[in-house]
Design an enzyme around this catalytic site. Structure first.
Site, mmCIF file in Angstrom:
data_model
loop_
_atom_site.group_PDB
_atom_site.id
_atom_site.type_symbol
_atom_site.label_atom_id
_atom_site.label_comp_id
_atom_site.label_asym_id
_atom_site.label_seq_id
_atom_site.Cartn_x
_atom_site.Cartn_y
_atom_site.Cartn_z
ATOM 1 N N TYR A 440 10.157 -2.516 -1.142
ATOM 2 C CA TYR A 440 8.850 -2.211 -0.852
ATOM 3 C C TYR A 440 8.663 -1.961 0.682
ATOM 4 O O TYR A 440 9.076 -2.783 1.249
ATOM 5 C CB TYR A 440 7.730 -2.587 -1.675
ATOM 6 C CG TYR A 440 7.328 -3.793 -1.721
ATOM 7 C CD1 TYR A 440 6.882 -4.331 -2.886
ATOM 8 C CD2 TYR A 440 7.854 -4.994 -1.199
ATOM 9 C CE1 TYR A 440 6.127 -5.821 -3.409
ATOM 10 C CE2 TYR A 440 7.659 -6.586 -1.120
ATOM 11 C CZ TYR A 440 6.782 -6.822 -2.432
ATOM 12 O OH TYR A 440 6.897 -7.846 -1.890
ATOM 13 N N GLU A 441 7.045 -1.222 1.593
ATOM 14 C CA GLU A 441 7.120 -1.053 2.584
ATOM 15 C C GLU A 441 7.747 -0.361 3.225
ATOM 16 O O GLU A 441 7.929 -0.937 5.121
ATOM 17 C CB GLU A 441 7.008 -2.822 2.861
ATOM 18 C CG GLU A 441 5.500 -3.448 2.109
ATOM 19 C CD GLU A 441 3.548 -1.979 1.832
ATOM 20 O OE1 GLU A 441 3.870 -1.429 2.642
ATOM 21 O OE2 GLU A 441 3.499 -2.884 0.775
ATOM 22 N N GLY A 442 8.533 0.195 2.902
ATOM 23 C CA GLY A 442 9.469 0.557 3.584
ATOM 24 C C GLY A 442 10.913 -0.037 3.563
ATOM 25 O O GLY A 442 11.465 -1.029 3.681
#
Length: 597
Positions: A440-442
């Site tokens: 997550y978050e890229g």
């Protein structure tokens, strides 16, 4: 059962001796951060994490969150009381603006506390962690009215925040989003759409939840140029900041996940919910990236945190578990076997984790200082240079610390043998909880592409050249010091390898972009190796100076020097392998047709 001890002494060593935060007293946030106050905050934060949050980690994992018939969500037993203590202690607003009830302390100190919280209970830490990101976004991009309304409530923990980006068809490519915003004619908008994977999207910890949602205003351009950011509260505030009517949004479902069960990961449905524009129309991605960058550094800290807590428990087990005899003869002849910590291969994995954790912690704090300078430095050139390095290091911290953090959690599980696979020992939870940080978050592949494709060429390579210059300066400054040679020489080789890789991209990726894509993850890890090595060289120099001065805690500094040498001898040589893969290019990687897989 697992345990956790916050590394307060190590953080104090880094802040006071290696980074020297007293040098930054000209920055307002550092002015109040006296050594006594910093020590007291770290010790109290450690106590809260060790005594209140860590005992709930297993509870959160086994119970998870529950979605009720009315769409509300109940968090695991003990979470609400623990959050009450967390909020009452002012931990959410530790680094927030005093104008809104925060304590105005450095983000560097906040990063240290965030590591403690995540090591103790990473799922719990996501509730206040996302709120800190929302505070940052509203502080920079919100209107004066929005700041006055939302920030005091968020800083106090009375309300909590989220970020809503991902949709069922749309993750990294946010230009594909379908959530729409229709003007209501009174300055507000009707928000309609579905968001997924929304951490802390619904829960019972706070009176209200403030969602920051990206959507497309009717008639806006396609792609990322048409994205706007909106603040969409669960309960509509009244003019005096109280709670009014329920907004037209809700949790449609809880995701069933591999880990972080104690955090409510929601499918959020917006059915004409009332929201207000944050910042400029069609400039929402820039505003959201303020929150995203905060979150990416926070996720990097999560990678370190799971590595640290898994390592601590693996060391305890290795000291106690009797199995076999030392290759050089029995170490405990009065016992039926020696503890497994005598075996070289067990020590190899423990040393690798220890060497990573201590350098990663230094890198996190060093990077966080750049953020504090960028926000509060008195000199424009200094602020610009700090912001450049902060941007450069964000994908490295996120990608390298989470990849390696997960790897170390698995390695720590291996130390336990079969017991590591059994839930009651707690190690398999660390593995499951660590896994999400790589996604997550890229996802980490995106972090590599961001580093190579955006951060390296930005402003004519200004940031990366500044980093190279800083490390080169350190190498030259210490080149004649024989005691520093075991740290400086490998660092020099690593830096030269990184510079070679950077030049290779310049020569081979412009005309063939697949070369950049093929080597981006290796480049990110190569960059991380050099950055971590630079941290070890800095720590070694301080440790040698303290020993020469006759420091009382001799064993602490001697251990630092040995651990740093291990990193340089056993981990830094991986730089050459990364470069070999980078310079192999993309030809073989891209040669097969899709049908051949």
């Amino acid at each position: 059962m697992p345990s956790y001890k916050a590394p307060v002494d190590d953080v104090l060593f880094l802040l006071n001796d290696v980074i020297g935060i007293d040098r930054y007293n000209n920055i307002p946030s550092f002015a109040e951060a006296t050594p006594d106050l910093v020590k007291a905050i770290l010790e109290e934060g450690a106590r809260l994490c060790e005594e209140v949050l860590q005992p709930l980690n297993r509870v959160g994992d086994t119970e998870g969150c529950t979605r009720n018939d009315d769409g509300s969500v109940t968090t695991p037993t003990g979470f609400k009381d623990a959050f009450g203590q967390f909020a009452e202690g002012g931990w959410i607003g530790l680094t927030a603006d005093p104008q809104y009830g925060g304590q105005g302390l450095p983000h560097t100190l906040g990063a240290a506390i965030n590591e403690f919280v995540s090591s103790a209970n990473v799922a719990f830490g996501m509730y206040p962690g996302l709120t800190q990101g929302a505070i940052a976004a509203l502080t920079i991009h919100g209107s004066d009215a929005q700041k006055a309304l939302y920030l005091p409530k968020l800083v106090s923990g009375e309300w909590l925040g989220t970020m809503n980006l991902t949709e069922p068809h749309c993750g990294t490519d946010l230009g594909l989003l379908k959530t729409k915003a229709v003007p209501n004619g009174d300055g507000s908008y009707a928000i309609t759409g579905t968001k997924i994977f929304i951490s802390a999207g619904e829960h019972d910890l706070s009176d209200n939840i403030v969602h920051l949602v990206i959507a497309r205003i009717e008639g806006a351009p396609d792609g990322t140029k048409g994205i706007s950011l909106f603040v969409v509260p669960k309960i509509l505030p009244t003019e005096d900041g109280g709670l009014g009517a329920r907004n037209a949004l809700g949790c449609g479902a809880l995701e069933e996940k591999m880990g972080i069960h104690g955090n409510a990961t929601c499918v959020m449905n917006y059915d004409g919910a009332t929201g207000w524009l944050v910042g400029e129309e069609n400039k929402g991605l820039r505003a959201m990236f303020t929150m995203m960058n905060e979150a990416r550094l926070g996720v990097g800290i999560q990678g370190l945190s799971q590595s640290e807590v898994a390592y601590q428990n693996a060391v305890t087990y290795a000291r106690e578990r009797l199995q076999g005899r030392a290759l050089t003869g029995p170490k405990d002849p009065d016992k039926p076997a020696d503890p497994i910590i005598v075996h070289p291969d067990v020590r190899r994995v423990l040393m690798s984790m220890k060497a990573f954790n201590e350098a990663a912690r230094a890198l996190v704090l060093w990077t966080a200082v750049r953020g504090d300078i960028a926000h509060g430095g008195a000199d424009e050139a200094e602020r610009q240079a700090a912001d450049d390095l902060m941007g450069l290091m964000t994908p490295v911290v996120k990608g390298v610390l989470t990849d390696t953090g997960f790897q170390n959690a698995v390695t720590a599980q291996q130390v336990y043998g079969g017991h590591g696979y059994i839930a009651e020992w707690g190690m398999e939870q660390f593995v499951r909880d660590a896994r999400i940080a790589m996604i997550y978050e890229g996802a980490n592949g995106i972090q590599g592409l961001d580093l190579v494709g955006r951060k390296l060429p930005a402003n004519g390579g200004r940031a990366v050249m500044a980093f190279f210059g800083e490390v080169e300066g350190f190498v030259k400054e210490n080149a004649g010091d024989e005691a520093m040679a075991p740290y400086v020489e490998p660092l020099k080789v690593g830096l030269e390898t990184l510079q070679q890789a950077t030049m290779w991209f310049m020569q081979n990726a412009m005309t063939k972009p697949d070369n950049a894509g093929a080597g981006s993850t290796d480049y990110m890890h190569l960059f991380g190796l050099v950055a971590l090595g630079y941290m070890w060289a800095r720590m070694a120099r301080v440790a040698q100076a303290r020993l020469a001065d006759g420091a009382d805690n001799k064993a602490f500094y001697e251990t630092k020097l040995v651990t740093g040498r291990y990193f340089m001898e056993r981990i830094m040589p991986e730089a050459k392998a990364h470069y070999a893969r980078i310079s192999a290019g993309a030809d073989t990687l891209m040669a097969l047709s899709a049908e051949a897989f």
